[in-house]
Design a protein around this motif. Structure first.
Motif, mmCIF file in Angstrom:
data_model
loop_
_atom_site.group_PDB
_atom_site.id
_atom_site.type_symbol
_atom_site.label_atom_id
_atom_site.label_comp_id
_atom_site.label_asym_id
_atom_site.label_seq_id
_atom_site.Cartn_x
_atom_site.Cartn_y
_atom_site.Cartn_z
ATOM 1 N N HIS A 20 -1.668 7.792 2.717
ATOM 2 C CA HIS A 20 -0.560 7.955 3.667
ATOM 3 C C HIS A 20 -0.579 6.861 4.732
ATOM 4 C CE1 HIS A 20 1.103 11.564 2.001
ATOM 5 N NE2 HIS A 20 -0.068 12.177 2.064
ATOM 6 N N ALA A 21 -1.774 6.466 5.193
ATOM 7 C CA ALA A 21 -1.871 5.381 6.171
ATOM 8 C C ALA A 21 -1.380 4.076 5.555
ATOM 9 C CB ALA A 21 -3.311 5.235 6.663
ATOM 10 N N ALA A 22 -1.790 3.791 4.323
ATOM 11 C CA ALA A 22 -1.356 2.561 3.650
ATOM 12 C C ALA A 22 0.150 2.574 3.416
ATOM 13 C CB ALA A 22 -2.103 2.384 2.334
ATOM 14 N N GLU A 23 0.680 3.719 3.020
ATOM 15 C CA GLU A 23 2.136 3.831 2.825
ATOM 16 C C GLU A 23 2.871 3.634 4.141
ATOM 17 O OE1 GLU A 23 2.550 7.687 1.069
ATOM 18 O OE2 GLU A 23 2.414 6.911 -0.971
ATOM 19 N N GLY A 24 2.342 4.206 5.206
ATOM 20 C CA GLY A 24 2.968 4.046 6.526
ATOM 21 C C GLY A 24 2.977 2.600 6.959
ATOM 22 N N PHE A 25 1.848 1.924 6.748
ATOM 23 C CA PHE A 25 1.787 0.512 7.100
ATOM 24 C C PHE A 25 2.795 -0.286 6.285
ATOM 25 C CE2 PHE A 25 0.281 -3.685 5.871
ATOM 26 C CZ PHE A 25 0.409 -4.317 7.092
ATOM 27 N N ALA A 26 2.813 -0.072 4.972
ATOM 28 C CA ALA A 26 3.721 -0.823 4.101
ATOM 29 C C ALA A 26 5.185 -0.558 4.482
ATOM 30 C CB ALA A 26 3.484 -0.460 2.640
ATOM 31 N N ARG A 27 5.511 0.698 4.740
ATOM 32 C CA ARG A 27 6.885 1.050 5.110
ATOM 33 C C ARG A 27 7.302 0.325 6.386
ATOM 34 N NH1 ARG A 27 6.018 5.949 6.291
ATOM 35 N NH2 ARG A 27 5.786 6.623 4.149
ATOM 36 N N ALA A 29 5.855 -2.397 7.776
ATOM 37 C CA ALA A 29 5.833 -3.852 7.607
ATOM 38 C C ALA A 29 7.090 -4.331 6.884
ATOM 39 C CB ALA A 29 4.582 -4.272 6.833
ATOM 40 N N LEU A 30 7.544 -3.555 5.894
ATOM 41 C CA LEU A 30 8.753 -3.938 5.169
ATOM 42 C C LEU A 30 10.005 -3.796 6.031
ATOM 43 C CD1 LEU A 30 7.969 -2.384 1.686
ATOM 44 C CD2 LEU A 30 8.069 -4.824 2.269
ATOM 45 N N ALA A 31 9.971 -2.893 6.997
ATOM 46 C CA ALA A 31 11.129 -2.683 7.869
ATOM 47 C C ALA A 31 11.188 -3.696 9.008
ATOM 48 C CB ALA A 31 11.102 -1.264 8.438
ATOM 49 N N MET A 32 10.073 -4.351 9.297
ATOM 50 C CA MET A 32 10.060 -5.333 10.385
ATOM 51 C C MET A 32 10.865 -6.566 9.990
ATOM 52 S SD MET A 32 6.072 -5.267 11.506
ATOM 53 C CE MET A 32 5.786 -4.832 13.196
ATOM 54 N N THR A 33 11.511 -7.145 10.950
ATOM 55 C CA THR A 33 12.239 -8.399 10.728
ATOM 56 C C THR A 33 11.797 -9.401 11.790
ATOM 57 O OG1 THR A 33 14.079 -7.625 12.077
ATOM 58 C CG2 THR A 33 14.262 -7.296 9.698
ATOM 59 N N PRO A 34 11.841 -10.672 11.438
ATOM 60 C CA PRO A 34 11.440 -11.688 12.427
ATOM 61 C C PRO A 34 12.422 -11.727 13.601
ATOM 62 C CG PRO A 34 11.606 -12.634 10.218
ATOM 63 C CD PRO A 34 12.161 -11.251 10.153
ATOM 64 N N TYR A 35 11.876 -12.000 14.776
ATOM 65 C CA TYR A 35 12.729 -12.217 15.950
ATOM 66 C C TYR A 35 13.410 -13.573 15.797
ATOM 67 C CZ TYR A 35 9.961 -8.495 18.143
ATOM 68 O OH TYR A 35 9.338 -7.319 18.441
ATOM 69 N N ARG A 46 2.261 -10.821 14.275
ATOM 70 C CA ARG A 46 2.801 -9.584 14.868
ATOM 71 C C ARG A 46 2.588 -8.397 13.937
ATOM 72 N NH1 ARG A 46 8.279 -7.585 15.157
ATOM 73 N NH2 ARG A 46 9.017 -9.534 14.304
ATOM 74 N N ILE A 47 2.770 -8.586 12.623
ATOM 75 C CA ILE A 47 2.534 -7.505 11.660
ATOM 76 C C ILE A 47 1.052 -7.116 11.678
ATOM 77 C CG2 ILE A 47 2.462 -6.935 9.193
ATOM 78 C CD1 ILE A 47 5.009 -8.601 8.866
ATOM 79 N N ARG A 48 0.184 -8.119 11.708
ATOM 80 C CA ARG A 48 -1.257 -7.829 11.741
ATOM 81 C C ARG A 48 -1.640 -7.084 13.014
ATOM 82 N NH1 ARG A 48 -5.975 -8.954 9.235
ATOM 83 N NH2 ARG A 48 -7.759 -8.750 10.603
ATOM 84 N N PHE A 49 -1.095 -7.497 14.147
ATOM 85 C CA PHE A 49 -1.379 -6.813 15.405
ATOM 86 C C PHE A 49 -0.960 -5.351 15.311
ATOM 87 C CE2 PHE A 49 0.092 -5.324 19.570
ATOM 88 C CZ PHE A 49 -1.098 -5.397 20.276
ATOM 89 N N TRP A 50 0.203 -5.108 14.725
ATOM 90 C CA TRP A 50 0.682 -3.738 14.559
ATOM 91 C C TRP A 50 -0.287 -2.936 13.686
ATOM 92 C CZ3 TRP A 50 1.983 -0.405 10.733
ATOM 93 C CH2 TRP A 50 2.674 0.734 11.119
ATOM 94 N N ALA A 51 -0.764 -3.551 12.600
ATOM 95 C CA ALA A 51 -1.708 -2.869 11.705
ATOM 96 C C ALA A 51 -3.029 -2.596 12.410
ATOM 97 C CB ALA A 51 -1.943 -3.700 10.454
ATOM 98 N N GLU A 52 -3.538 -3.568 13.156
ATOM 99 C CA GLU A 52 -4.812 -3.375 13.861
ATOM 100 C C GLU A 52 -4.713 -2.259 14.895
ATOM 101 O OE1 GLU A 52 -5.536 -7.286 15.372
ATOM 102 O OE2 GLU A 52 -6.563 -7.937 13.543
ATOM 103 N N LEU A 58 -7.760 0.660 7.950
ATOM 104 C CA LEU A 58 -7.317 -0.098 6.779
ATOM 105 C C LEU A 58 -7.832 -1.533 6.832
ATOM 106 C CD1 LEU A 58 -3.595 1.058 6.388
ATOM 107 C CD2 LEU A 58 -5.591 1.807 5.085
ATOM 108 N N ILE A 59 -7.789 -2.129 8.011
ATOM 109 C CA ILE A 59 -8.278 -3.498 8.174
ATOM 110 C C ILE A 59 -9.775 -3.543 7.877
ATOM 111 C CG2 ILE A 59 -8.614 -5.395 9.802
ATOM 112 C CD1 ILE A 59 -5.666 -4.942 9.061
ATOM 113 N N VAL A 60 -10.525 -2.579 8.416
ATOM 114 C CA VAL A 60 -11.975 -2.548 8.199
ATOM 115 C C VAL A 60 -12.274 -2.408 6.715
ATOM 116 C CG1 VAL A 60 -14.059 -1.164 8.574
ATOM 117 C CG2 VAL A 60 -12.552 -1.679 10.489
ATOM 118 N N ARG A 61 -11.593 -1.497 6.037
ATOM 119 C CA ARG A 61 -11.860 -1.258 4.618
ATOM 120 C C ARG A 61 -11.428 -2.421 3.735
ATOM 121 N NH1 ARG A 61 -13.292 3.894 3.347
ATOM 122 N NH2 ARG A 61 -12.918 5.443 4.946
#
Length: 147
Positions: A20-27, A29-35, A46-52, A58-61
């Motif tokens: 569920h965490a991986a799905e949430g991240f993917a969902r 990240a796919l919805a983000m658009t560049p400024y 920015r995507i990585r910062f959001w994930a961290e 997820l990043i640790v694993r």
């Protein structure tokens, strides 16, 4: 309920939380658009910062602690080159180009954790057996959240 059933339930719940965490991240990240005017590198940062911030486990694993299987070298395994399936069970490793025997699996270690005390498994004393202490703590935290 038996102890086996309870352990299976906890393991399933932990895996389900990771999925569920991986799905949430993917969902997200796919919805983000560049400024406007944001470079690809800035967008990736920015995507990585959001994930961290939202899914540090997820990043640790995925980046810091990964399971590495350890196999015996093919020239020391004792298998006969004339045996059935020899070519299928003996292949070149990704690291160093050594030929390994998949029939002789020693176990698994953490690919990044170095065991400075040298008291790891005798087949790889410089590493921690999998799961390493960091992943063990993450799993412990997740199992407490599930229970």
């Amino acid at each position: 309920m038996s102890i086996t059933d309870e352990l299976n339930r906890i393991g399933y719940d932990m895996l389900s939380r990771r999925v569920h965490a991986a799905e949430g991240f993917a969902r997200n990240a796919l919805a983000m658009t560049p400024y406007t005017g944001e470079t690809a590198a800035e967008f990736a940062k920015r995507i990585r910062f959001w994930a961290e911030r939202n899914h540090p486990e997820l990043i640790v694993r995925l980046e810091d602690h990964q399971r590495q299987d350890i196999y015996r070298r093919a020239d020391d395994c004792g298998c006969s080159p004339d045996s059935d399936g020899y070519d299928d069970d003996h292949c070149e490793s990704d690291e160093g180009g050594e030929y390994l025997c998949s029939r002789s699996h020693f176990g698994a270690v953490c690919a990044s954790c170095e065991n400075e005390d040298g008291d790891g498994p005798d087949w790889r004393p410089d590493r921690y057996e999998w799961p390493c202490p960091t992943i063990g703590r993450l799993d412990g935290l997740q199992s407490k959240a599930v229970a």
